[in-house]
Design a protein around this motif. Sequence first.
Motif, mmCIF file in Angstrom:
data_model
loop_
_atom_site.group_PDB
_atom_site.id
_atom_site.type_symbol
_atom_site.label_atom_id
_atom_site.label_comp_id
_atom_site.label_asym_id
_atom_site.label_seq_id
_atom_site.Cartn_x
_atom_site.Cartn_y
_atom_site.Cartn_z
ATOM 1 N N ARG A 224 -4.980 6.120 -0.337
ATOM 2 C CA ARG A 224 -5.918 6.054 0.778
ATOM 3 C C ARG A 224 -7.284 6.619 0.364
ATOM 4 O O ARG A 224 -7.377 7.493 -0.495
ATOM 5 N N MET B 180 -10.481 5.659 -9.289
ATOM 6 C CA MET B 180 -9.982 4.373 -8.780
ATOM 7 C C MET B 180 -9.025 3.668 -9.734
ATOM 8 O O MET B 180 -8.116 2.993 -9.302
ATOM 9 N N MET C 155 -5.894 -0.770 8.697
ATOM 10 C CA MET C 155 -5.816 -0.275 7.323
ATOM 11 C C MET C 155 -7.182 -0.278 6.657
ATOM 12 O O MET C 155 -7.295 -0.496 5.464
ATOM 13 N N GLY C 156 -8.213 -0.072 7.423
ATOM 14 C CA GLY C 156 -9.579 -0.156 6.893
ATOM 15 C C GLY C 156 -9.826 0.786 5.732
ATOM 16 O O GLY C 156 -10.631 0.497 4.852
ATOM 17 N N PHE C 157 -9.161 1.914 5.724
ATOM 18 C CA PHE C 157 -9.344 2.873 4.636
ATOM 19 C C PHE C 157 -8.112 2.948 3.735
ATOM 20 O O PHE C 157 -7.906 3.919 3.022
ATOM 21 N N GLY C 158 -7.307 1.918 3.788
ATOM 22 C CA GLY C 158 -6.099 1.892 2.966
ATOM 23 C C GLY C 158 -4.983 2.668 3.645
ATOM 24 O O GLY C 158 -5.126 3.158 4.779
ATOM 25 N N VAL D 279 -10.668 8.471 -0.298
ATOM 26 C CA VAL D 279 -11.027 9.893 -0.273
ATOM 27 C C VAL D 279 -12.277 10.140 0.581
ATOM 28 O O VAL D 279 -12.524 11.259 1.005
ATOM 29 N N LEU E 36 -17.409 7.560 -7.130
ATOM 30 C CA LEU E 36 -17.813 7.887 -5.754
ATOM 31 C C LEU E 36 -18.985 6.993 -5.322
ATOM 32 O O LEU E 36 -19.008 6.482 -4.199
ATOM 33 N N THR F 11 -19.889 1.768 2.831
ATOM 34 C CA THR F 11 -20.448 2.431 4.012
ATOM 35 C C THR F 11 -21.698 1.711 4.513
ATOM 36 O O THR F 11 -21.831 1.440 5.713
ATOM 37 N N LEU G 247 -23.924 15.046 -1.731
ATOM 38 C CA LEU G 247 -22.556 15.506 -1.974
ATOM 39 C C LEU G 247 -22.393 15.954 -3.431
ATOM 40 O O LEU G 247 -21.812 16.995 -3.727
ATOM 41 N N LEU H 66 0.805 -1.225 0.000
ATOM 42 C CA LEU H 66 0.000 0.000 0.000
ATOM 43 C C LEU H 66 0.836 1.272 0.000
ATOM 44 O O LEU H 66 0.357 2.322 -0.406
ATOM 45 N N ARG I 180 -2.496 1.329 -11.297
ATOM 46 C CA ARG I 180 -3.669 0.471 -11.260
ATOM 47 C C ARG I 180 -3.795 -0.295 -12.574
ATOM 48 O O ARG I 180 -3.297 0.160 -13.605
ATOM 49 N N LYS J 135 -7.419 13.626 -7.813
ATOM 50 C CA LYS J 135 -7.611 13.232 -6.407
ATOM 51 C C LYS J 135 -7.484 14.448 -5.483
ATOM 52 O O LYS J 135 -8.260 14.624 -4.548
ATOM 53 N N TRP K 211 -4.238 11.188 -12.199
ATOM 54 C CA TRP K 211 -4.852 10.781 -10.926
ATOM 55 C C TRP K 211 -4.544 11.787 -9.812
ATOM 56 O O TRP K 211 -5.429 12.181 -9.048
HETATM 57 C C1 HEM Z 1 -16.723 2.266 5.417
HETATM 58 C C2 HEM Z 1 -16.561 2.943 4.283
HETATM 59 C C3 HEM Z 1 -15.358 2.865 3.399
HETATM 60 C C4 HEM Z 1 -14.300 2.010 3.432
HETATM 61 C C5 HEM Z 1 -14.038 0.863 4.399
HETATM 62 C C6 HEM Z 1 -13.414 2.387 2.333
HETATM 63 C C7 HEM Z 1 -12.203 1.772 2.057
HETATM 64 C C8 HEM Z 1 -11.332 2.165 1.061
HETATM 65 C C9 HEM Z 1 -10.004 1.623 0.829
HETATM 66 C C10 HEM Z 1 -9.366 0.506 1.651
HETATM 67 C C11 HEM Z 1 -9.463 2.264 -0.228
HETATM 68 C C12 HEM Z 1 -8.056 2.073 -0.824
HETATM 69 C C13 HEM Z 1 -8.077 1.148 -2.000
HETATM 70 C C14 HEM Z 1 -6.701 1.022 -2.629
HETATM 71 O O1 HEM Z 1 -5.700 0.946 -1.916
HETATM 72 O O2 HEM Z 1 -6.654 0.995 -3.866
HETATM 73 C C15 HEM Z 1 -10.451 3.211 -0.709
HETATM 74 C C16 HEM Z 1 -10.278 4.033 -1.815
HETATM 75 C C17 HEM Z 1 -11.263 4.884 -2.289
HETATM 76 N N1 HEM Z 1 -12.451 5.218 -1.660
HETATM 77 FE FE1 HEM Z 1 -13.147 4.423 0.054
HETATM 78 N N2 HEM Z 1 -13.971 3.443 1.665
HETATM 79 C C18 HEM Z 1 -15.151 3.780 2.283
HETATM 80 C C19 HEM Z 1 -16.010 4.815 1.948
HETATM 81 C C20 HEM Z 1 -15.863 5.626 0.855
HETATM 82 C C21 HEM Z 1 -16.757 6.709 0.484
HETATM 83 C C22 HEM Z 1 -18.000 7.148 1.275
HETATM 84 C C23 HEM Z 1 -16.299 7.234 -0.699
HETATM 85 C C24 HEM Z 1 -16.851 8.384 -1.510
HETATM 86 C C25 HEM Z 1 -17.306 9.488 -1.007
HETATM 87 C C26 HEM Z 1 -15.094 6.493 -1.062
HETATM 88 C C27 HEM Z 1 -14.329 6.731 -2.188
HETATM 89 C C28 HEM Z 1 -13.117 6.116 -2.459
HETATM 90 C C29 HEM Z 1 -12.340 6.374 -3.673
HETATM 91 C C30 HEM Z 1 -12.734 7.295 -4.823
HETATM 92 C C31 HEM Z 1 -11.167 5.610 -3.571
HETATM 93 C C32 HEM Z 1 -10.022 5.534 -4.586
HETATM 94 C C33 HEM Z 1 -8.884 6.433 -4.141
HETATM 95 C C34 HEM Z 1 -7.655 6.340 -5.039
HETATM 96 O O3 HEM Z 1 -7.559 5.399 -5.824
HETATM 97 O O4 HEM Z 1 -6.801 7.212 -4.950
HETATM 98 N N3 HEM Z 1 -14.862 5.540 -0.097
HETATM 99 N N4 HEM Z 1 -11.567 3.155 0.106
#
Ligand code: HEM
Length: 418
Positions: A364, A95, A356-359, A366, A277, A285, A165, A69, A77, A106, A102
């Motif tokens: 990471r 994504m 790392m739930g959100f990367g 957005v 999105l 979510t 949004l 990561l 990608r 971003k 990107w």
């Molecule tokens: C519990 C809710 C969420 C979780 C667990 C989550 C998790 C993640 C993770 C792990 C990644 C990274 C993926 C990677 O490494 O390629 C990611 C990327 C992303 N998420 Fe979330 N996400 C959540 C909610 C959201 C929401 C609400 C949005 C939009 C408003 C969103 C939009 C994105 C986008 C656009 C990416 C790509 C970012 C990039 O490639 O630079 N996510 N998410």
Amino acid sequence: RKPKKFPPGPKWFPIIGCAWQFHKLHQKMGLISKASEELALKYGPLVGVRIGCTRIVFVYGLRATQELLTRDDFQNRPDGIFYTSRTWGKRRGLMFVESEFWRKQKQFVLKQLGFRKENMAHSIENELGGIINNLKKGIEDGNGEGFFQMDDLFGVPTLSALWTLMVGYEYAKDEKEMEALEVIVKDMFGNSRLIGGLFDQFPFLRYICPNYCGYNEYININGKLTTFIKKTVDKLKETYNSNATRGFIDSYLHVLNSEEKAESFSEDQLVAIGLDLFFAGYETTSKTLSLAFLFMLLHPDIKKKAQEEIDKVGTILSGNLRGVILTTDAGWEDPKIFNPERFIKNGRLSIPKNFMGFGLGKRRCVGESLAKTHMFLIFTELLHTFNFEAIPTDPPIAEFRDGFVPTLRPFRGKITLR
Ligand code: HEM
């Protein structure tokens, strides 16, 4: 043929690679994540496979995942028809794009989401009013007890937050538009072949059997959402005012209308960001919320503690909520046991670095901040207002199936007023 130094893995056969062995293992284990875990036990933290034309390296374990990561050379990608056929054969959105394109896009999206934080919290609070009224009505109709399909409760509010949004609060009040969007998105995510259809691994199949390999379905459902977003952009353009900003779409239109816009900004790209999105924000979510409530039904003792803390209202509250929601096997003891209190140290929230739930790193999420606010408000307010219990004759089962994110088996719960 295996590239030099490709990680070890099952034997590859001509054309199919190791698709057959992997398919068998997947069937046996039930989930791709479990199948890859099984392979990692045999071959080590990096496992190299080829499914049809697609070469994949499964990365397993904390250290290897952190490296994956955060290392700059892993920030690109994959390319291919699965990623481009949804966006007019081009690489668009957030994504599945990379490099300068990107980075610029971003940066813009992150800034906009930051600006809208407060507005979004208001709109979620409004949405919450709607959910609470519906639940109260169901409880009243059932003479004090309501029986609800719990995994269905969070889809509409999540969609509504993402819609607000995009278009802004006033425009989002149009219920007909929101209903139309709901039908499209539910269709999209109800479709299990959305991810990694056969046509992705064997692209030539789209010319031979486009229905069977999932290609037509994939194009059709993605097309419906892109058309819907495009129409929305067109409608907002009709009432566009350069001095006012309703939502994300307006902000993007401001850039498109400005002299010094970067090359990567275009109307196609705006539509593709909308697609991403919804794609990345909807299921993640809403299903995390369902999961949090599933655990509340399965662990009444922890639910009671959470309710007591919510009643006290304090900083510890957010700690517990996050503890409840954040479960992963990222490297703490007994990861498979639900124990949100592991994240509380001396009465304060303490999220391990391994989470790392959100990367991690540049890719990471957005939507992290929006998702956390959304889940926090809904979870706490519902637990504060209602009591949630398992139905003894129809108990929930913590079982998953594969999807864009792991999908829970549908479950019901009994809800009463506190
Ligand atoms: C519990 C809710 C969420 C979780 C667990 C989550 C998790 C993640 C993770 C792990 C990644 C990274 C993926 C990677 O490494 O390629 C990611 C990327 C992303 N998420 Fe979330 N996400 C959540 C909610 C959201 C929401 C609400 C949005 C939009 C408003 C969103 C939009 C994105 C986008 C656009 C990416 C790509 C970012 C990039 O490639 O630079 N996510 N998410």
